[in-house]
Write an enzyme that holds these catalytic residues in place. Structure first.
Site, PDB file in Angstrom:
ATOM      1  N   SER A   1       0.843  -1.187   0.000  1.00 44.46           N
ATOM      2  CA  SER A   1       0.000   0.000   0.000  1.00 44.46           C
ATOM      3  C   SER A   1       0.889   1.252   0.000  1.00 44.46           C
ATOM      4  O   SER A   1       1.665   1.437  -0.932  1.00 44.46           O
ATOM      5  CB  SER A   1      -0.957  -0.050   1.192  1.00 44.46           C
ATOM      6  OG  SER A   1      -2.006   0.882   1.038  1.00 44.46           O
TER       7      SER A   1
ATOM      8  N   GLU B   1      -9.176  -5.488  -5.864  1.00 42.13           N
ATOM      9  CA  GLU B   1      -8.973  -4.219  -5.163  1.00 42.13           C
ATOM     10  C   GLU B   1      -9.811  -3.081  -5.735  1.00 42.13           C
ATOM     11  O   GLU B   1      -9.948  -2.032  -5.099  1.00 42.13           O
ATOM     12  CB  GLU B   1      -7.491  -3.848  -5.142  1.00 42.13           C
ATOM     13  CG  GLU B   1      -6.644  -4.804  -4.319  1.00 42.13           C
ATOM     14  CD  GLU B   1      -5.282  -4.260  -3.950  1.00 42.13           C
ATOM     15  OE1 GLU B   1      -5.183  -3.055  -3.654  1.00 42.13           O
ATOM     16  OE2 GLU B   1      -4.317  -5.048  -3.953  1.00 42.13           O
TER      17      GLU B   1
ATOM     18  N   HIS C   1      -7.494  -5.685  -1.102  1.00 38.15           N
ATOM     19  CA  HIS C   1      -6.343  -4.879  -0.716  1.00 38.15           C
ATOM     20  C   HIS C   1      -5.687  -5.386   0.565  1.00 38.15           C
ATOM     21  O   HIS C   1      -4.461  -5.319   0.701  1.00 38.15           O
ATOM     22  CB  HIS C   1      -6.764  -3.421  -0.532  1.00 38.15           C
ATOM     23  CG  HIS C   1      -5.633  -2.488  -0.282  1.00 38.15           C
ATOM     24  ND1 HIS C   1      -4.658  -2.227  -1.218  1.00 38.15           N
ATOM     25  CD2 HIS C   1      -5.292  -1.749   0.814  1.00 38.15           C
ATOM     26  CE1 HIS C   1      -3.775  -1.372  -0.728  1.00 38.15           C
ATOM     27  NE2 HIS C   1      -4.129  -1.068   0.509  1.00 38.15           N
TER      28      HIS C   1
END
Length: 317
Positions: free
Chosen positions: A169, A231, A289
Site C-alpha cells: 500500500s 482491489e 487490498h
C-alpha cells in the site's frame, strides 16, 4: 463462560496458565532516529547456522508491527525445504504494541507530500490526516540507508549486494520511490498494491529518469509489482468504511489500484536491458487490498530468495 485455567469439563483438559506467544529466533530493538526524531522498532530474525562467505541476504519490509510474524514464520517453515535461501529478516515498525497507532505513524514516513487542497478533494476521508502529517518519505529513506542498514550490518553478517525491500500500500509507494530515486540501494524491490494514486500520482515523476538508467545499462534491479485482483471491486465488507456501496466503488475507482499496478508493471516490464534487469507483475485474482498481503509476502520472498526465479508477467489464481 468458565475460566479454562481453573475448571475443566468431562470433554477437555484443564489448560493451565496461559503464556505469551513468541516468534522463535526473533528479537526487536527500539531506537530514536537522529534524522527524524521518530521512535522506530526493528523486528529482526537471523538464520541459525553459519552465513555464506559473502554474508546472508537481507529482506527488509515496512509496516513491521503487522508483517513481521508472517514473514518470519514463512521463512522458518519454507527456507529449510522449499528453496528459499536463509536470510536476515528486518521488519521496520514503531515502538508501540498498538497496531492502529503504528498505522497512524506510518502515514508520515511512507508518503510523499500531499497538499491540503488535494486531501480535501479526496472522495473518502482519512480521519485525522492533515498535510503536515504527510511527506516524510525521503527522510525515512535516509533513516533506512544511514541508520538502520549499518545497524543491521553490525548485528549480523549480511551481503550488501543481495538485499530486498518490500512494502504494501503506502509501503509499496515507498518502494517505488526508492526504486526511482535510489535504484542501486537494493538488489530487489517488491511493491505490493502500491498507492500510485497518492498525491495525483506524483510518484510517477521519477519514472522516466529510472527508465533511462535501465536502458542505458546503468542500473539493473529486480522488481516485482503485485496487486489483488479485487482491489477495485468492493464487497460487503467495504460498508464498514463507507456509507453506501456507491461511495465504496467511487473510492475504488479513484484509487485505480489494479489498473495502475498493471500499467506501471507493463511499462517497466517492456524496458530493454541486457544487464540482468527483471520486472514482473503478479495479479492475485481473488484477493482484495488487505487479504492479498499474506500471498504477496509469500511471493515476494520467493522472488527475492528463491533458488529458481521465474520471470514474466503472471496472473496468480
Amino acid at each position: 463462560m468458565s475460566d479454562p485455567t481453573t475448571t475443566s469439563s468431562e470433554h477437555g483438559p484443564k489448560l493451565g496458565q496461559g503464556r505469551a506467544v513468541t516468534v522463535p529466533g526473533a528479537e526487536y530493538f527500539d531506537f530514536t532516529s537522529r534524522i527524524t526524531g521518530r521512535e522506530h522498532r526493528l523486528f529482526i530474525s537471523v538464520p541459525a547456522g553459519d552465513p555464506p562467505p559473502e554474508g546472508f541476504p537481507a529482506f527488509y519490509i515496512f509496516d513491521g508491527n503487522g508483517c513481521f510474524a508472517t514473514v518470519a514464520e514463512i521463512m522458518r517453515s519454507r527456507a529449510p525445504a522449499d528453496g528459499l535461501r536463509p536470510a536476515v529478516v528486518v521488519a521496520i515498525g514503531y515502538a508501540t504494541d498498538d497496531l492502529m497507532t503504528a498505522m497512524a505513524l506510518r502515514m508520515k514516513d511512507l508518503s510523499t507530500p500531499a497538499t491540503p487542497e488535494w486531501l480535501a478533494a479526496l472522495p473518502f476521508a482519512i480521519p485525522g490526516l492533515t498535510a503536515d502529517l504527510t511527506g516524510g518519505l525521503d527522510d525515512f529513506i535516509r533513516v533506512v540507508e544511514e541508520e538502520i542498514r549499518p545497524a543491521i550490518a553490525r548485528l549480523a553478517p549480511t551481503n550488501p549486494s543481495d538485499q530486498t525491500v518490500m512494502g504494501h500500500s503506502l509501503g509499496g509507494l515507498a518502494v517505488l520511490r526508492i526504486l526511482f530515486t535510489r535504484p542501486a540501494m537494493f538488489r530487489t524491490f517488491v511493491a505490493s498494491s502500491p498507492s500510485i494514486w497518492w498525491s495525483d500520482q506524483a510518484i510517477l515523476a521519477g519514472e522516466q529518469a529510472f527508465r533511462e538508467k535501465v536502458e542505458a545499462g546503468e542500473v539493473s534491479p529486480r522488481l516485482l509489482i503485485d496487486v489483488g485482483g479485487r482491489e477495485q471491486t468492493p464487497d460487503s465488507g467495504a460498508l464498514r468504511h463507507f456509507k453506501t456501496m456507491a461511495e465504496a466503488q467511487a473510492s475504488a475507482d479513484f484509487c485505480g489500484m489494479v489498473e495502475n499496478a498493471r500499467a506501471l508493471g507493463q511499462r517497466l516490464g517492456s524496458l530493454k536491458s541486457g544487464h540482468g534487469y527483471v520486472a514482473e507483475t503478479v495479479v492475485f485474482t481473488d484477493e482484495g487490498h488487505v487479504s492479498v498481503l499474506p500471498a504477496a509476502i509469500s511471493r515476494g520472498l520467493q522472488f527475492a530468495l528463491g533458488v529458481d526465479v521465474a520471470s514474466g508477467p503472471t496472473d496468480a489464481r
